[in-house]
Design an enzyme around this catalytic site. Structure first.
Site, short mmCIF file in Angstrom:
data_model
loop_
_atom_site.label_atom_id
_atom_site.label_comp_id
_atom_site.label_asym_id
_atom_site.label_seq_id
_atom_site.Cartn_x
_atom_site.Cartn_y
_atom_site.Cartn_z
N ARG A 281 0.49 -0.95 0.54
CA ARG A 281 -0.17 -0.21 -0.50
C ARG A 281 1.04 1.47 -0.01
O ARG A 281 0.63 1.77 -0.78
CB ARG A 281 -0.76 -0.08 1.51
N CYS A 347 -26.93 -3.91 -7.86
CA CYS A 347 -27.67 -4.14 -7.03
C CYS A 347 -27.77 -4.84 -5.58
O CYS A 347 -27.83 -5.38 -5.07
CB CYS A 347 -29.11 -4.98 -7.49
N1 LLP Z 1 3.72 -9.71 2.87
C1 LLP Z 1 2.04 -10.30 3.23
C2 LLP Z 1 3.06 -11.12 3.38
C3 LLP Z 1 1.11 -9.87 3.20
O1 LLP Z 1 -0.15 -10.44 3.39
C4 LLP Z 1 0.27 -8.41 2.81
C5 LLP Z 1 -0.78 -7.79 2.90
C6 LLP Z 1 1.60 -7.13 2.65
C7 LLP Z 1 3.13 -8.37 2.05
C8 LLP Z 1 2.09 -5.76 1.99
O2 LLP Z 1 0.98 -5.76 3.58
P1 LLP Z 1 0.84 -3.77 2.82
O3 LLP Z 1 2.37 -3.07 2.70
O4 LLP Z 1 -0.19 -3.52 1.68
O5 LLP Z 1 0.20 -2.98 3.97
N2 LLP Z 1 -7.18 -5.39 0.69
C9 LLP Z 1 -6.63 -5.01 2.00
C10 LLP Z 1 -5.16 -5.36 2.06
C11 LLP Z 1 -4.53 -6.63 2.51
C12 LLP Z 1 -3.42 -7.08 3.02
C13 LLP Z 1 -2.98 -7.86 2.94
N3 LLP Z 1 -1.33 -8.54 3.28
C14 LLP Z 1 -7.07 -3.57 2.02
O6 LLP Z 1 -8.00 -3.25 1.12
O7 LLP Z 1 -7.11 -2.22 2.57
#
Ligand code: LLP
Length: 420
Positions: A281, A347
């Site tokens: 992110r 919907c």
């Molecule tokens: N590494 C692992 C093992 C992970 O499971 C994740 C994200 C990341 C790295 C990256 O995390 P980030 O830096 O993006 O926070 N769909 C959700 C977020 C799910 C995150 C899952 N794991 C949302 O839209 O907020």
């Protein structure tokens, strides 16, 4: 706007040097638009803070897996964090290297392990004893040794949304902290596994550093025990999870985050170890917007609705996590603003993109849904037989289509009807 590559010139939103209105006219809506300079800037913030340290950045492919996005990072020297054979294929197609790729995920299949092993990934982040056995068997059959790190669940509270908090005892992820030492001993004894690291991932959209420091402390305590038992832990992977500003959150900046963690590892006397980061992110979230056009305005007794052509199938985060995304006009109007719920045509009552937003809009106007670069397009679906949006990357004055808009006929091309 919180996104620096996205700013107004003469009341028109621009992505770098290109007007967002012209992008919508040229490529249609809904449209994901990414800024190359924003991607680059975020990556450089990680890379600069890592410079001079034994630290590596593995971009979490799940956050945004468009080939052009991955390619921008690959050119900058990034490694990748994948969770499926599909993501591995994308990394390779985008110019990334298997030897710079770590393979995470709680349910890797034997077939996926085989593919990743043959491709030569750098490390398997394993999450359970049965998975260790499967990987050992796969490696044996392939006549290879699989490099392994164990994902340990440090049981810290990342203080984020329950759906994206992953480091608590109650989560499905990782090996329980109490079982980790014994699990390492098992892994160490398996002839086709080479234990090389330890990892964790405590959650996502984390806006404080303290949960990471707690997690690192627990991991390093464990590393000391594991090494006393005879295994060697060369790297410590702290996962991803650093949050971004969607609204008024104030996460630490990337440089501060990285420097604090690296200093902490060093202070604990582990400066010789490599430290891995798996950001998603914080690299891509504020490098993308979703452009959408207002179809109808529907005034109501309790609520006014602005019905737009993007929906929960395009951006699932509001429906799924009640996530907030700033919504701004592409062309500012002088007119009096009114309060609207910005909703899509799907919907479901859950099909909303923003609630109670003050906007001065007319039908036909364009809106930009901000901070949509992470977990946006990648989580989109074809619900309601809606073709998925196109994606565009802007680089200074140029815009390039990096994913064509889907066509309806593609959506059921693989389906068939019974012969009689
Ligand atoms: N590494 C692992 C093992 C992970 O499971 C994740 C994200 C990341 C790295 C990256 O995390 P980030 O830096 O993006 O926070 N769909 C959700 C977020 C799910 C995150 C899952 N794991 C949302 O839209 O907020």
């Amino acid at each position: 706007m919180t996104q620096s590559a996205f700013s107004y010139a003469d009341d028109v939103l621009h992505v770098e040097g290109v007007s967002a209105a012209s992008l919508a006219d040229q490529f249609g809506t809904p449209l994901y638009v990414y800024s190359r300079s924003a991607l680059t800037e975020a990556y450089r913030a990680y890379a600069d803070a890592c410079a001079g340290h034994r630290a590596k950045i593995h971009v979490a492919v799940k956050a945004n897996s468009n080939l052009a996005v991955l390619n921008v990072f690959a050119r900058l020297g990034a490694g990748f964090d994948i969770v499926s054979a599909g993501e591995l294929a994308r990394v390779l197609a985008a110019g990334g290297k298997a030897e710079n790729t770590v393979f995470s995920g709680v349910g890797k299949t034997a077939a996926e392990m085989r593919e990743a092993l043959n491709a030569g990934v750098k490390c398997f982040n394993v999450e359970s004893i049965p998975e260790l056995h499967t990987l050992n068997d796969v490696a044996k059959a392939a006549g290879k040794t699989a490099p392994v790190s164990l994902r340990v669940n440090p049981d810290v509270d990342a203080k984020t949304h329950p759906y994206i908090s992953t480091g608590l005892k109650s989560n499905k992820f990782g090996v329980a902290f109490a079982d980790a030492r014994a699990t390492y001993a098992e892994a160490h004894a398996m002839p086709h596994l080479d234990v090389i690291g330890i990892d964790c991932h405590i959650g996502s959209q984390i806006t404080e550093i303290s949960p990471y420091l707690d997690a690192v402390d627990k991991l390093l305590d464990l590393v000391e025990q594991i090494e006393a038992d005879g295994a060697q832990v060369r790297h410590v992977d702290v996962g991803g999870g650093l949050g971004i500003t969607y609204d008024d959150e104030t996460p630490p900046d990337i440089g501060e985050f990285v420097r604090t963690l690296l200093a902490h590892v060093k202070k604990r006397g582990h400066g010789q170890r490599e430290v891995y980061f798996e950001p998603g992110r914080s690299l891509v979230g504020n490098a993308g917007v979703l452009l959408t056009r207002v179809e109808y305005l529907k005034p109501g007794e309790e609520k006014n609705f602005a019905i737009v052509d993007a929906a929960m199938n395009d951006l699932a985060r509001p429906a799924m996590y009640e996530a907030f995304h700033r919504i701004v006009p592409v062309v500012k109007r002088a007119a009096q603003a009114q309060v609207y719920d910005v909703v899509g045509p799907v919907c479901e009552s859950g099909d909303w993109l923003g609630r109670d937003r003050e906007l001065a809009v007319e039908p036909g106007d364009l809106l930009a849904i901000c901070s949509a670069g992470a977990y946006g397009f990648v989580m989109s679906s074809n619900y309601n037989t809606r073709p998925r949006a196109a994606e565009v990357m802007v680089d200074h004055e140029r815009a390039r289509l990096v994913r064509e808009r889907e066509e309806v006929k593609q959506l059921f091309a693989g389906e068939s009807i019974l012969p009689d």
